[in-house]
Enzyme design. Structure first.
Site, PDB file in Angstrom:
ATOM      1  N   ALA A  57     -25.138   4.283  30.425  1.00 29.56           N
ATOM      2  CA  ALA A  57     -25.309   4.876  29.089  1.00 29.56           C
ATOM      3  C   ALA A  57     -26.151   6.145  29.159  1.00 29.56           C
ATOM      4  O   ALA A  57     -25.808   7.176  28.576  1.00 29.56           O
ATOM      5  CB  ALA A  57     -25.949   3.855  28.144  1.00 29.56           C
ATOM      6  N   GLY A 115     -25.519   0.507  36.923  1.00 30.13           N
ATOM      7  CA  GLY A 115     -26.135  -0.409  35.975  1.00 30.13           C
ATOM      8  C   GLY A 115     -25.777  -0.043  34.546  1.00 30.13           C
ATOM      9  O   GLY A 115     -25.371   1.087  34.257  1.00 30.13           O
ATOM     10  N   CYS A 116     -25.940  -1.003  33.648  1.00 29.27           N
ATOM     11  CA  CYS A 116     -25.502  -0.783  32.269  1.00 29.27           C
ATOM     12  C   CYS A 116     -26.341   0.292  31.585  1.00 29.27           C
ATOM     13  O   CYS A 116     -25.785   1.251  31.036  1.00 29.27           O
ATOM     14  CB  CYS A 116     -25.539  -2.092  31.488  1.00 29.27           C
ATOM     15  SG  CYS A 116     -27.067  -3.028  31.652  1.00 29.27           S
ATOM     16  N   TYR A 117     -27.675   0.144  31.615  1.00 28.93           N
ATOM     17  CA  TYR A 117     -28.511   1.189  31.017  1.00 28.93           C
ATOM     18  C   TYR A 117     -28.278   2.525  31.717  1.00 28.93           C
ATOM     19  O   TYR A 117     -28.229   3.580  31.078  1.00 28.93           O
ATOM     20  CB  TYR A 117     -30.001   0.840  31.139  1.00 28.93           C
ATOM     21  CG  TYR A 117     -30.487  -0.248  30.229  1.00 28.93           C
ATOM     22  CD1 TYR A 117     -30.498  -0.089  28.849  1.00 28.93           C
ATOM     23  CD2 TYR A 117     -30.963  -1.449  30.745  1.00 28.93           C
ATOM     24  CE1 TYR A 117     -30.966  -1.087  28.014  1.00 28.93           C
ATOM     25  CE2 TYR A 117     -31.437  -2.458  29.919  1.00 28.93           C
ATOM     26  CZ  TYR A 117     -31.441  -2.274  28.554  1.00 28.93           C
ATOM     27  OH  TYR A 117     -31.910  -3.265  27.734  1.00 28.93           O
ATOM     28  N   ALA A 118     -28.137   2.482  33.040  1.00 24.93           N
ATOM     29  CA  ALA A 118     -27.963   3.716  33.804  1.00 24.93           C
ATOM     30  C   ALA A 118     -26.678   4.427  33.403  1.00 24.93           C
ATOM     31  O   ALA A 118     -26.630   5.658  33.303  1.00 24.93           O
ATOM     32  CB  ALA A 118     -27.971   3.409  35.295  1.00 24.93           C
TER      33      ALA A 118
END
Lengths: 341, 341, 341, 341
Positions: free
Chosen positions: C151, C146-149
């Site tokens: 980062a 995932g994107c937040y994950a």
């Protein structure tokens, strides 16, 4: 105290009316009407409004007894449906949609929907306030002008009225903030599409074009024809219309400014300005700012008009019309300033 | 391998050139030049660039031996200073400012600065690539077109060349992203001022107006006169020019599209399109997208042109001109697509 | 030449993959798949793409013979449906949704949907590229993070791996551009709502929270617990995660920077930086930029991580994983720079 | 009628005060003061203000006789200079800068400038209105709180006052619109830099950190330590503070909401809300909206506070303090609603 109802409080114009009426000293919100959200309270819809306890009601023509003025802040077509049910309504109806603006034949052509009864449309007063005050005083139906039409007509009526320009050679390039596209969800208004973008839309087919021409024809000896392009901008509010015209008189730029100031000098909501136009000089207010420039090389004039599409272009002008209609001070509840920063 | 120098790497056009050259297979950055930041490394200036170790040098004409092509990504006036020192430079000079675009008298009038020597300006090839290829092949001085001028001229040259429109009746409403105003600090570009705003600027005095007229006059039998208004938008990149003209031929909209496709069908960077124009269809790329619409009511045409002001309107076209000048494939290093979302 | 199919080309991640693959030297688009728009051509959908003639096909598992790698750029739940049909598919599947990221029980809790078969999920390699290279080489199923994950995990894995911080005391404040909310229409992403706004959403319930904890647990001796708040911003792209942690070692800020550079110094897509973090330093690229600061007053560390949610947070990392999986140079087709201005 | 002077009318806070005072029924603008623009009229500076004829004057302490309240809307350091000249001024001084907020030693550390005389600073009342009413009634010097400090302190004072949380474990992630960075020109606020960006700034060094700690210490038995990160957002106005704390009591989320409502239920400008926080729910108004959420997994609380940095975070609270100081209704002139769309 004057009582009002607002139909369509979930839309942008309805919300803006709610906010303006909430701060109006004389006009009081009696009914907040929404078919889609009937039963909810205003504070459930807008937790940050002050008058939150009021419950939303569905539209029912026979439940409007005692309402002095009913604002229809509903889309074209929807307003027409309600108008058909309001023939026996005793109060004043101010319609913010396009449904009372054009005669049936033009309406069908430009809106592609069944028009309201011709006798109602004919009776309706077109509420470009600064140019309609006398007729507004006794109106039952008030047709609130379109946002682009307000910006362009306020700029041009003085020029065609006095035969200062050629009314057959009017080129308008206009741009609007995203609220002009309404609250309905669409790809065009998805942030990732609209942001960092300019979208040209309804090319040669915008329904405000015949509305502008009709207004200019009211004041001009010669039939006006207008070409207008409309651009959707990644800002929330505001309209700028940049208008190129061919003057009949060979006078200086100062004289053009002077002429326009003569026409509008006493108007509380119109300011003839100099310097560089910007849309922010009106956003958040009911003002229309106007500029006129002469291009010496080509002898053309550039006339610029800016308004807040939600105020002077919709809810603000509607309330201004209500003020006039009921003999109140015209600026009541409408003197908020532009937010600017 | 072709070696290049970029003067003015701290500005927006200089940065865009750096990025484009970094990905170019044949043109190699030999010198990054900046008087104001000489001594810094590229990576100190732009930590996210790949080729960061290179050190910025001050401009010195006699240190440019061996450079094949020198890009002047400097403001008007500054380029002129450098050009005066480059008479003996052996390579090709591509100037992105306005300093080589206009003859001395026009330059002084519109730019208000001392022009370069007339013989240099006369010798310079105006690099509107699609219309200048032959002359570019042997040019020493290449004058890279202005951003608005590129968008408008690519749209209009076919129309005046074939006498399809009246060249004395051209109305342009153009808008630009904020990078068009340059990197210098100003109230106009302070975010709190520019955001949620549209600012009309340089009314009737934009220096790209005579540039456009000059280009049209090159291709038209009749002297062109253009009125153009320029709007500063709260977006980073992109120009849209919405152009209203009076056609000489009474043909259908489809025929107008067809004619334009005939002219530009083989061009790698020009796309004649249908549907609703949007600025995002080119931002981040070197493309120019064009649309033409006929307004049946008025018999006017609306022609729309969009470019990325930093690519096709500046650094992209400069590199395209370099590709042509050195006999490389014209699209080399320039095929990045619009970012779109 | 490696052939690929992209399922879900109408969504944002699908579009980004199309653009990246179009410029990839080795991976070739064989099938563009979309159930909702099957029959259209790519150029009807995206007129500005270069490879426009290709026709969109509906998803059919048995029509995928010869495809080396299939990207599922489809929402959670939809990917699961396709995955169930792909058991017999010979190629590699890279799923950009959350459907392969969590074991069944966690998936049901956080996604509220039926999970894929446990044996598939267990077999899937979690493709946080920099930390998964060995396993990726033979993977059939790749679960793209995932994107937040992405980062947060790239920032924190070194710290928990070496026991530099207390893994039970991790506070993340993260913000994302609007593309992170997907292409579906919603009130949240209507421009007039999202613009000039910050919206905090999925408070304490964001599905990337267990994904981050699971990743940290893989590398940490102690079970990690993470609190993360997620803010929706009025920008198109980019994620910034500002992370507050409690260090176990009392060393200087320089030493923390040095330690992080030691871990990531050779990584092509990770840059440990100093100075003030900004999201633009990566937008338009596949980079992850990291910063670490020590607060002397409190002895806490602030770690900052920025990525482009569409590239390193989705399509870029998917392609990076494909490069690794097929033994290609890991950076192939992924070296575009941040747009920056 | 109460007479006021505003020093620093060219700045953002000064402008906001001008607008608010223009609509205030009791407080009247007697002097508009600006050293840099003395001699201009207000309407030359802001053509869209209503009270435009007034002339700007330079600051002269002995010309302030008869002024009841003087607002210093000037930057830190500049306010200090004026304060030193105002010892003999008879009226009330409300300073919007940081110059009266911290004792000398802290001021020098965090602001890096010479402090005002200690006896003045000690005498000044810190005007976090809701928590300072008694002291405000007789104040000569009022120190108007910082924008971040207002948002965070209003959220946290109830929690530390009642010992509901651990005051040594407070993590704040805050973001602000661009007006928070002031009107001065800087690279950070150039639109092409700030737009589509998030910039983290003053990491661990923001001068509102000690201000918050000092306020919490006033109400807490235990010394508070706060870590705060501050993000600059591409929006004009508004602050959101997302605060993570460790509760001492194991009660439900509903109970937390209930407790906060008990504290603030009668406050006209504080609204404890439920649902998803958004910054727009206050922008354009003097409200502070608060939310509290319990994370069951970690037993942490997330407290969210939003204000308009120009109103409740600056000019609005200053006027609220003036209302209290002069025994007026506290909400006078401050009931404008959020613009919302």
């Amino acid at each position: 105290m004057i009582t009002c109802g607002i139909v369509g409080v979930t839309g942008y114009a309805g919300l803006e009316l709610l906010k303006l009426v909430e701060q109006h000293p004389t006009i009081h919100l009696e009914k907040a009407i929404s078919d889609s959200r009937a039963g909810m309270t205003l504070s459930e819809l807008y937790p940050w409004l002050q008058t939150g306890a009021q419950q939303l009601e569905p539209f029912q023509a026979d439940a409007l007894v005692g309402i002095d003025v009913l604002f229809l802040a509903t889309p074209s077509g929807v307003s027409a449906d309600y108008i058909r049910q309001l023939e026996c309504f005793d109060g004043v109806v101010i319609d913010l949609s396009g449904d009372l603006r054009l005669p049936s034949n033009l309406y069908e052509t430009w809106y592609g929907k069944p028009p309201v009864a011709a006798f109602i449309q004919t009776e309706a007063v077109y509420g470009l306030t600064e140019w309609s005050r006398d007729k507004l005083l006794t109106a039952k139906w008030i047709s609130n002008p379109g946002c682009y039409a307000t910006a362009v007509s306020l700029a041009l009526v003085p020029f065609v009225q006095h035969d200062w320009i050629d009314p057959t050679n009017i080129i308008v390039s206009a741009c609007s903030g995203i609220t002009g596209a309404g609250k309905g969800l669409s790809e065009k208004t998805h942030h990732a599409k609209s942001n960092e973008n300019v979208q040209l839309y309804k090319i040669h087919t915008h329904q405000h074009i015949p509305e502008i021409e009709q207004t200019l024809n009211t004041w001009s000896g010669t039939k006006a024809t207008v070409s207008m392009s409309t651009h959707l901008l990644p800002i929330n509010r505001g309209i700028m219309a940049t208008i190129t015209v061919q003057p009949n008189d060979d006078v200086s730029e100062d004289e053009w400014v002077h002429r326009l100031q003569n026409v509008y000098g006493d108007e509380p909501f119109i300011r003839v300005q100099q310097g560089e136009p910007e849309i922010k000089s009106v956003v958040g207010s009911n003002y229309c700012n106007l500029w006129v420039y002469k291009e010496e090389r080509t002898n053309r004039l550039t006339i610029v008009s800016v308004i807040d599409n939600m105020q002077k272009g919709a809810a603000g002008q509607a309330l201004q019309n209500a003020n006039v209609r009921f003999g109140l001070e015209e600026t009541l509840g409408l003197l908020s300033q532009p937010q600017y920063i």
